[in-house]
Design an enzyme around this catalytic site. Structure first.
Site, PDB file in Angstrom:
ATOM      1  N   HIS A   1       1.009  -1.244   0.147  1.00 39.76           N
ATOM      2  CA  HIS A   1       0.227  -0.073   0.077  1.00 39.76           C
ATOM      3  C   HIS A   1       0.807   1.298  -0.013  1.00 39.76           C
ATOM      4  O   HIS A   1       0.747   2.228  -0.638  1.00 39.76           O
ATOM      5  CB  HIS A   1      -1.002  -0.031   1.385  1.00 39.76           C
TER       6      HIS A   1
ATOM      7  N   HIS B   1       1.669   5.061  -2.580  1.00 37.98           N
ATOM      8  CA  HIS B   1       2.024   6.443  -2.024  1.00 37.98           C
ATOM      9  C   HIS B   1       3.243   6.932  -2.895  1.00 37.98           C
ATOM     10  O   HIS B   1       3.481   8.143  -3.118  1.00 37.98           O
ATOM     11  CB  HIS B   1       2.384   6.765  -0.703  1.00 37.98           C
TER      12      HIS B   1
ATOM     13  N   GLU C   1      -5.537   9.502  -0.211  1.00 34.57           N
ATOM     14  CA  GLU C   1      -5.981   8.158  -0.355  1.00 34.57           C
ATOM     15  C   GLU C   1      -6.978   7.752  -1.543  1.00 34.57           C
ATOM     16  O   GLU C   1      -6.687   6.768  -2.056  1.00 34.57           O
ATOM     17  CB  GLU C   1      -6.564   7.741   1.083  1.00 34.57           C
TER      18      GLU C   1
ATOM     19  N   SER D   1      -3.946   0.893  -4.937  1.00 29.34           N
ATOM     20  CA  SER D   1      -3.311  -0.368  -4.399  1.00 29.34           C
ATOM     21  C   SER D   1      -4.156  -1.365  -4.166  1.00 29.34           C
ATOM     22  O   SER D   1      -4.092  -2.278  -3.633  1.00 29.34           O
ATOM     23  CB  SER D   1      -2.554   0.043  -3.204  1.00 29.34           C
TER      24      SER D   1
HETATM   25  N1  HBI Z   1       1.122   6.235  10.016  1.00 35.76           N
HETATM   26  N2  HBI Z   1       2.822   4.930   9.132  1.00 35.76           N
HETATM   27  C1  HBI Z   1       1.625   5.477   8.758  1.00 35.76           C
HETATM   28  N3  HBI Z   1       0.907   5.849   7.877  1.00 35.76           N
HETATM   29  C2  HBI Z   1      -0.235   6.673   7.569  1.00 35.76           C
HETATM   30  O1  HBI Z   1      -0.672   6.883   6.617  1.00 35.76           O
HETATM   31  C3  HBI Z   1      -0.730   7.229   8.790  1.00 35.76           C
HETATM   32  C4  HBI Z   1      -0.204   6.875   9.990  1.00 35.76           C
HETATM   33  N4  HBI Z   1      -0.776   7.425  10.968  1.00 35.76           N
HETATM   34  C5  HBI Z   1      -1.866   8.135  11.073  1.00 35.76           C
HETATM   35  C6  HBI Z   1      -2.256   8.311   9.665  1.00 35.76           C
HETATM   36  N5  HBI Z   1      -2.056   7.871   8.798  1.00 35.76           N
HETATM   37  C7  HBI Z   1      -3.752   9.144   9.547  1.00 35.76           C
HETATM   38  O2  HBI Z   1      -4.227   9.243  10.819  1.00 35.76           O
HETATM   39  C8  HBI Z   1      -3.377  10.665   8.989  1.00 35.76           C
HETATM   40  O3  HBI Z   1      -4.704  11.154   8.477  1.00 35.76           O
HETATM   41  C9  HBI Z   1      -2.855  11.279   9.701  1.00 35.76           C
HETATM   42 FE    FE Z   2      -1.999   5.324   2.888  1.00 37.59          FE
END
Ligand code: HBI
Ligand code: FE
Length: 296
Positions: free
Chosen positions: A135, A140, A183, A202
């Site tokens: 993913h 990304h 997303e 993805s």
């Molecule tokens: N942590 N590793 C990782 N990847 C993410 O996409 C991610 C996260 N923590 C919080 C989060 N995304 C979402 O809550 C965002 O909207 C901040």
């Molecule tokens: Fe993501």
């Protein structure tokens, strides 16, 4: 076999109890990946790329090729970082999985994208409860090579650090913006609608559903509308928002959000499947197959 990391703690959120991993970064254990790990990557990579020609935005496929991603092996973060360093200055850092929000925002604010180091199991091919390497890396990373989108991601991180200091409602508004752009965003190209959201590119089913199903709404992007709109974490989205270009997204999100948060605090959230009178409606969804409850 690279085993899944031990979960260090769980966080109670409005989306239920979610695993929160250590906040540290880890080296990619590339030599520890097994043939099964590499085969899962190859299967998903080939299946998605066959689907994404004509469905993903031009920048996605062009940059995936430019950074040398292929089905052969799980890409090495170090090799992708060399390509990122000479284009937009972004850097992939390995993590155990989901990070506390502030930690995540601080990475983005410094042009670091956290990528989970482990990949899903063969039996998890089509559904995963949290972001894995496929993913994050496949979904990304290619667009971090696109200068305007790369700027948007850093601006988002900076906004996240500020929103975290303002409070939970601001964070909710900002998370919706991430959800409906980074997303699950769609973009209009001269030759039609295309996908840029990582959660869609993805996903086999949603790559088709988001563009071709009669069920979802497709609505022109409007910042405050998106920040008010609830979303789905367990089904396909009920609504997809469409930008005209990455420049539009960057321009729309350039102003300081503080007064916007204040304005939104007095307005009710919009259910995920609703269409509002002021919406630029590209498709009013049939709603076929929608779950009734469960918007977050
Ligand atoms: N942590 N590793 C990782 N990847 C993410 O996409 C991610 C996260 N923590 C919080 C989060 N995304 C979402 O809550 C965002 O909207 C901040
Ligand atoms: Fe993501």
């Amino acid at each position: 076999m690279a085993a899944n990391p031990k979960r260090v703690e769980h966080q109670v959120t409005d989306k239920g109890v979610v695993p929160v991993y250590a906040t540290g970064t880890v080296e990619q254990p590339w030599d520890d990946y097994t043939e099964t790990d590499h085969r899962v990557w190859a299967t998903l990579f080939e299946r998605q790329n066959a689907l994404l020609v004509g469905r993903a935005c031009d920048e996605f496929l062009a940059n995936q090729a430019r950074m040398g991603m292929s089905a052969d092996r799980i890409p090495k973060f170090s090799e992708l970082n060399a390509a990122l360093a000479e284009t937009t200055g972004w850097e992939i850092v390995g993590v155990e999985g989901l990070l506390p929000e502030l930690t995540f925002f601080e990475h983005l604010a410094n042009r670091r994208f956290p990528v989970t180091w482990w990949i899903r199991k063969p039996e998890e091919l089509d559904y995963l409860s949290e972001p894995d390497l496929f993913h994050d890396l496949f979904g990304h990373v290619p667009l971090l090579m696109e200068p305007v989108f790369a700027d948007y991601m850093q601006a988002y991180g900076r906004g996240g650090v500020k929103a975290h200091a303002i409070g939970p409602d601001a964070l909710t508004n900002l998370t919706r913006l991430y959800w409906y752009t980074v997303e699950f965003g769609l973009i209009r190209q001269a030759d039609g609608l295309r996908i840029y959201g990582a959660g869609i590119v993805s996903s086999k089913g949603e790559s088709i559903h988001s563009l071709e199903s009669a069920a979802p709404n497709r609505i022109g992007f409007d910042l405050e509308r998106v920040m008010r709109t609830q979303y789905r974490i367990d089904t396909y989205q009920k609504t997809y928002f469409v930008i005209d270009g990455f420049e539009q997204l960057m321009a729309a999100t350039a102003p300081d959000f503080t007064p916007i948060y204040a304005r939104l605090a007095d307005q009710p959230a919009v259910p995920a499947g609703e269409v509002l009178p002021g919406d630029r409606v590209l498709q009013r969804g049939s709603g076929e197959g929608w779950a009734s409850g469960g918007d977050v």
